[in-house]
Design a protein around this motif. Structure first.
Motif, PDB file in Angstrom:
ATOM      1  N   LEU A 282      -8.059   2.854  -7.221  1.00 23.48           N
ATOM      2  CA  LEU A 282      -7.896   2.782  -5.669  1.00 23.48           C
ATOM      3  C   LEU A 282      -6.971   2.556  -4.840  1.00 23.48           C
ATOM      4  CD1 LEU A 282     -11.954   0.927  -6.569  1.00 23.48           C
ATOM      5  CD2 LEU A 282     -11.864   3.388  -5.606  1.00 23.48           C
ATOM      6  N   LEU A 283      -6.859   1.744  -5.214  1.00 27.18           N
ATOM      7  CA  LEU A 283      -5.354   0.952  -3.749  1.00 27.18           C
ATOM      8  C   LEU A 283      -4.582   2.042  -3.771  1.00 27.18           C
ATOM      9  CD1 LEU A 283      -4.585  -2.951  -5.054  1.00 27.18           C
ATOM     10  CD2 LEU A 283      -5.457  -1.961  -2.632  1.00 27.18           C
TER      11      LEU A 283
ATOM     12  N   LYS B 202      11.010  -2.953   4.827  1.00 28.63           N
ATOM     13  CA  LYS B 202       9.290  -3.637   4.200  1.00 28.63           C
ATOM     14  C   LYS B 202       9.420  -4.965   3.627  1.00 28.63           C
ATOM     15  CE  LYS B 202       6.553  -1.604   0.224  1.00 28.63           C
ATOM     16  NZ  LYS B 202       6.256  -0.380  -0.090  1.00 28.63           N
ATOM     17  N   ALA B 203       8.602  -5.570   4.444  1.00 24.99           N
ATOM     18  CA  ALA B 203       8.335  -7.186   4.082  1.00 24.99           C
ATOM     19  C   ALA B 203       7.139  -7.682   3.196  1.00 24.99           C
ATOM     20  CB  ALA B 203       8.328  -7.721   5.827  1.00 24.99           C
ATOM     21  N   ALA B 204       7.771  -8.097   2.182  1.00 21.39           N
ATOM     22  CA  ALA B 204       6.520  -9.025   1.556  1.00 21.39           C
ATOM     23  C   ALA B 204       6.405 -10.195   0.980  1.00 21.39           C
ATOM     24  CB  ALA B 204       7.398  -8.396  -0.138  1.00 21.39           C
TER      25      ALA B 204
ATOM     26  N   SER C 173       1.075   5.165   3.499  1.00 22.18           N
ATOM     27  CA  SER C 173       1.815   4.403   4.168  1.00 22.18           C
ATOM     28  C   SER C 173       3.378   3.975   3.618  1.00 22.18           C
ATOM     29  CB  SER C 173       1.418   2.543   4.452  1.00 22.18           C
ATOM     30  OG  SER C 173       1.248   1.849   3.073  1.00 22.18           O
ATOM     31  N   ILE C 174       2.503   4.335   1.841  1.00 23.61           N
ATOM     32  CA  ILE C 174       4.645   4.619   1.434  1.00 23.61           C
ATOM     33  C   ILE C 174       4.441   6.331   1.918  1.00 23.61           C
ATOM     34  CG2 ILE C 174       5.188   5.589  -0.948  1.00 23.61           C
ATOM     35  CD1 ILE C 174       2.672   3.315  -2.248  1.00 23.61           C
TER      36      ILE C 174
ATOM     37  N   LEU D 139      -3.010   2.590  -0.479  1.00 23.09           N
ATOM     38  CA  LEU D 139      -1.648   2.918   0.254  1.00 23.09           C
ATOM     39  C   LEU D 139      -0.806   4.061   0.218  1.00 23.09           C
ATOM     40  CD1 LEU D 139      -1.174  -0.216  -2.297  1.00 23.09           C
ATOM     41  CD2 LEU D 139      -1.714  -0.634  -0.171  1.00 23.09           C
TER      42      LEU D 139
END
Lengths: 202, 846
Positions: free
Chosen positions: A7-8, A62-64, A15-16, A12
């Motif tokens: 699902l995720l 990409k900021a995590a 964006s990927i 997502l």
């Protein structure tokens, strides 16, 4: 579990896909990476991306960042974030370990575990050097600083210069809390990091 | 000279008239005394409680206000601050985190370096000694002794260091009033004198510390203008100004609830005084109509008659206030003795402000309420003596001017008491609306009854009682509205008290968390859960915490760029920082005991993948970010974007001490996202061993002990709950006296009617039945209207002022209902005792 992940993944995928043609720099960090108190576009990861664009380098950032996170979260987070297949990871964890007085040995172990997993999974990784303010005492601050050097050396990975150089302790570059950089501070942070990592992004 | 002579004459005549009609005026004084005594007691109670709250706020800050920043102040800045603000004395503290080292062990501590005379209010002390600026001791939290294995008797042998400073003398903190209500921090606290600070060598360039300048005032003044002036002068947003009250309110909403409640109590007391004062003045006028007619017939000018009654009202209300004051001072030691036995944290004190305000209300309110009567005096024609006594002449425009003035006065007094435009305006408008509603509802009801009463087979006495009430519409209006308003305001306080108490008082104090554990990682969860099960026999509830940022609400960017906003005020800057701060998300399958849905429906069980995931928002948070039901929110969860739709809004009882979150996602969406966990422990048995195991095995897990805070809060909440209860009871008693006054005066007003019935041959017992039925009819209507409107107004006030869940005090409603009927029976029974003594000659005389 698998269903959740699927699902995720759907959520997502958009964006990927956007970044599929570019190389991705993943910054895994804490509130500094999250851009606590400033707009996302004014935080240093976005500013680094702008610099990369300006220098015509085909990278996306990409900021995590997760406010309050310690090195203990590093391993689980890198496992999750590696699913987006970053080309390079900048590990900027450890500030909260220091602020909470966690033993440098514990920080060292957590960083080693995270980096070891990244290497096992063929992820390029760099570590950010961190410092503690003088009020934590010379003994602690010294041990803390050395931790990062030791980890980088042991794992044979690049050690990126201290991101808050010329920012920490300067009220005009920090938010009223005195800890987190403001918009001006983030520009300096971006400059510091970019200087240190640009050679790996060619 | 002639004017003075006239004044002396009117005074003399007023006194003579008072003495001549002493029965009536004594009755008036007694009734006014009841009202003013109740008001005075409530004012003093409120003043004492307010003083206690203010004192507690001062002890929590240790000063009246503070100026602080997360940096050192420059000397020229301090000079400017001192010029901008008012103070009697000044001190400072410097707070920072550091490591306290004992041998090979070290622990993070929160250092508070204090200046001379700190704290100005409250105390911080060990068993032996208070904080001492000239001492080389340090004061430490007790848990540090076990954390660092300190041997207090052999401290010399322990290499105990704070930075470079070798600690040789330590004191264990036994009492710290600055931490009365505030949650425990990340690390144990240590206090040391600023004199020793340089020896630690901890503060250097780059150090992170928070510097507080603390000020003490020489008198009680409003700090808001000073704060505003300070912010006008000092534009650096890193420098903050905080008053003791702000500090106490930010530490716990309990203080704010109490302050708001006290304000409402004051408004209710003022309302009751205005109601009873207004009613009594109108009643007194009815009694004086005959005399006014005679004075006019004898040639006394209207102005003189008006002056005569103004002087009499003044004398009567002053006498009533004086008796109230004397009674209050006689009863005060007894009340204080009761407070002591009930462990209330304060004593009933007498403040000059309270006394003057009570005097103002007690004397000015009756005079003010006398104004329409005064205009009626001018209108009164002696020939009306031969008309029905219940017809009050009034000049419409003057009456409306008076009503407007009356409401403006009420609003100003309410504002003075609550210092909130919102509350004062809400209350005033509610009263206007309710009076209009009651007036028209009653007219409508009477018309229906009049048209349909013949359809019911009622006993003639019942029919007569109802018709008699309906026919005296003016009188019925006045009694019904006064009765209903009194019941309404009476039920407000118990309902609001009940809502506050159920908000702040835990149902099961033993189940409250004693310790919070946070930053637990997913991989550590199972082991910690097993340890808790084995060592504490406790089942843990883990609250997932997923860090994220809100990117968009309904496709509109949520975060704010500083340069785009052109931040010109501190408020704008705070709003930008708030939006850019990031949020903690969680997911849960069920609503917690501390949560209630106020709008929408709780999240469905598990996200199926169809449509958008459901989100539940906390009510106040939703208001702050301007999100509502149906809004779509986009989050950035550590680099990954996730959308959700707001499907419910929740109220959270924050004083439950349980972990609660602003944003709750439906289960099955965030479960795999990077997260850590927060949990709490409510048991203390074997806790020390458990803590040691956690510290050794999971060094990343932070532990915050809130047991002392919870204990303090519970004691204080119990004491305050009792104080609120007492204030509600005093108001109910005051309200009951108003009923006694109303019933008494109404019977007096109807004497001629009863006498006429008697002359016509009606039995005394039947007349008594008619009187009972009349009052039963009007009291039942008022009870029904008052209690229902009380529920509605409570709901509105609770939502608009307190923002908590409404809990109605059913017990108080039952008490009011149950007590009201026998009370009416008793008063009517007593007041109709003189029916036997009525003779036809009284009718002719009147």
């Amino acid at each position: 579990m698998i269903r959740n992940f699927l699902l995720l993944s759907i959520l997502l995928s958009a964006s990927i896909n956007v970044f599929a043609s570019k190389k991705t720099l993943l910054i895994l960090g804490d509130s500094l990476t999250e851009g606590y108190g400033v707009a996302q576009s004014a935080a240093f990861p976005a500013l680094i991306e702008e610099k990369l664009k300006k220098d015509s380098l085909n990278w996306t950032v990409k900021a995590a960042g997760s406010s309050g996170s310690t090195t203990a979260s590093g391993l689980e987070r890198i496992k999750w974030l590696s699913k987006s297949k970053p080309d390079l990871v900048l590990l900027l964890l450890g500030s909260n370990d220091g602020l909470r007085g966690i033993k440098p040995e514990t920080t060292e172990k957590n960083l080693n575990d995270t980096i070891a997993w990244a290497k096992e999974n063929k992820l390029e990784i760099m570590l950010g050097q961190l410092h503690m303010p003088p009020n934590y005492g010379k003994d602690y601050t010294k041990k803390f600083e050395e931790t990062f050097k030791k980890v980088a050396k042991k794992n044979k990975i690049p050690l990126v210069d201290f991101l808050l150089k010329d920012v920490a302790g300067k009220s005009d570059l920090n938010l009223p809390d005195g800890i987190h950089p403001n918009e001006k501070g983030h520009k300096v942070v971006a400059e510091n990091i970019y200087k240190s990592i640009s050679k790996y992004l060619k | 000279m002639g004017y003075l002579k006239g004044l002396v004459w009117i005074f003399q005549f007023s006194f003579k008239d008072l003495l001549y009609q002493k029965k009536i005026y004594l009755f008036l004084i007694i009734n006014l005394f009841i009202g003013t005594f109740g008001f005075l007691t409530i004012q003093m109670f409120q003043g004492s409680l307010k003083q206690d709250l203010a004192g507690r706020a001062q002890t929590m800050l240790g000063a009246d206000y503070t100026i602080f920043a997360s940096r050192q102040f420059r000397p020229e800045e301090v000079e400017l601050f001192d010029k901008t603000v008012a103070f009697e004395s000044k001190t400072s503290t410097i707070e920072f985190f550091a490591m306290l080292k004992a041998g090979d062990k070290s622990r993070l501590v929160s250092v508070r370096a204090f200046g001379q005379n700190y704290p100005f209010y409250g105390e911080i002390k060990s068993e032996n000694i208070k904080l001492d600026y000239d001492s080389d001791k340090i004061w430490i939290d007790p848990e540090l002794v076990t954390m660092l294995d300190l041997n207090l008797s052999q401290l010399e042998a322990t290499e105990l260091f704070l930075g470079k400073f070798p600690v040789k003398n330590i004191e264990i903190i036994e009492k710290d009033s600055t931490r009365f209500f505030r949650g425990a921090g990340l690390a144990p606290v240590i206090y040391l004198s600023q004199k020793l600070l340089s020896k630690t060598e901890l503060l250097a360039e780059g150090s992170t510390s928070r510097n507080y300048l603390l000020y003490k005032l020489n008198k009680n003044i409003d700090l808001n203008p000073i704060k505003q002036n300070f912010y006008n002068q000092v534009t650096d947003s890193t420098v903050r100004f905080e008053t003791a009250v702000e500090r106490s309110q930010s530490s716990g909403s309990v203080f704010k609830y109490f302050s708001d409640y006290l304000g409402l109590v004051a408004i209710v007391a003022i309302s009751l005084c205005f109601l009873s004062g207004g009613y009594l003045m109108r009643w007194a006028f009815q009694h004086q109509r005959k005399n006014i007619g005679i004075y006019k017939t004898l040639g006394m000018s209207t102005a003189r008659i008006q002056s005569l009654y103004i002087i009499q009202v003044f004398i009567v209300s002053l006498a009533a206030f004086s008796f109230s004051l004397i009674t209050f001072f006689i009863l005060k030691p007894g009340i204080n003795y009761y407070f002591t036995t009930e462990n209330l944290p304060f004593q009933l004190s007498t403040t000059l402000e309270g006394l003057l305000f009570s005097l103002l209300i007690s004397v000015v309110a009756p005079l003010f309420m006398f104004m329409p009567v005064n205009s009626a005096i001018a209108q009164l024609n002696p020939r009306t003596l031969f008309l029905s006594q219940n017809q009050i002449q009034k000049t419409p425009w003057l009456f409306y001017v008076w009503s407007a003035l009356c409401l403006a006065g009420f609003w100003m007094l309410s504002f003075y008491q609550v210092l909130s435009y919102k509350t004062a305006t809400l209350f005033t408008f509610a009263i206007i609306f309710i009076v209009i509603l009651l007036k028209y509802s009653l007219s409508f009801l009477f018309t229906i009854i009049q048209r349909n009463i013949h359809r019911f087979s009622l006993h003639w006495s019942t029919r007569y009682a109802i018709k008699s009430v309906i026919n005296k519409k003016n009188s019925a209006d006045m009694v019904f509205i006064t009765f209903t308003m009194a019941i309404l305001v009476l039920t407000l306080l118990p309902h609001i008290k009940q809502s506050i108490i159920s908000e702040i008082k835990p149902e099961n104090p033993s189940a409250l968390p004693k310790v919070f554990l946070f930053d637990l990682q997913s991989g550590q969860k199972d082991e910690i859960e097993k340890l808790a099960q084995d060592m504490l026999q406790a089942k843990m509830e883990f609250n997932p915490l997923v860090r994220s940022r809100i990117l968009k609400v309904n496709d509109i960017d949520y975060d704010r760029l500083q340069e785009n906003e052109g931040l010109s005020t501190r408020e704008q800057e705070e709003e930008v920082r708030f939006r850019n701060r990031g949020v903690n998300l969680t997911y849960q399958t069920h609503l917690k005991a501390s949560e209630t849905i106020v709008s929408g429906k709780w999240n469905s069980e598990k996200y199926s993948g169809e449509g958008l995931p459901e989100i539940s928002l906390e009510r106040r948070y939703a208001g702050r970010i301007n999100a509502k039901m149906g809004d779509v929110m986009l989050f950035d969860v550590q680099g990954l974007e996730i959308q959700g739709k707001v499907t419910s809004i929740r109220n959270i009882r924050w004083t439950s001490f349980n972990p609660n979150f602003f944003i709750v996602f439906q289960d099955g969406v965030l479960n795999e996202a990077p997260q850590n966990f927060l949990t709490s422990i409510s048991t203390t048995k074997n806790y020390d061993t458990f803590q040691q195991v956690i510290v050794d095995r999971f060094p990343n897990v932070s532990i915050i002990d809130v047991s002392q805070t919870v204990k303090n809060v519970l004691i204080y909440v119990d004491q305050m709950a009792l104080a609120l209860q007492m204030m509600a009871v005093i108001s109910i008693i005051l309200g009951f006296f108003i009923f006694i006054v109303l019933v008494n005066t109404q019977i007096q007003e109807r004497l001629n009617e009863f006498n006429l019935l008697k002359v016509m041959g009606t039995e005394t017992s039947t007349i008594r039945k008619i009187i009972f039925k009349q009052f039963l009819f009007i009291v039942s209507l008022s009870l029904l209207a008052g209690l229902s409107l009380g529920l509605v107004l409570t709901q509105i006030l609770i939502q608009m002022i307190f923002g908590i869940t409404t809990k109605f005090d059913i017990q108080a409603m039952v008490v009011i209902c149950v007590a009201m009927i026998p009370l009416v029976v008793l008063i009517v029974g007593k007041a109709t005792g003189f029916l036997n003594r009525l003779s036809p000659i009284d009718l002719i005389r009147s």
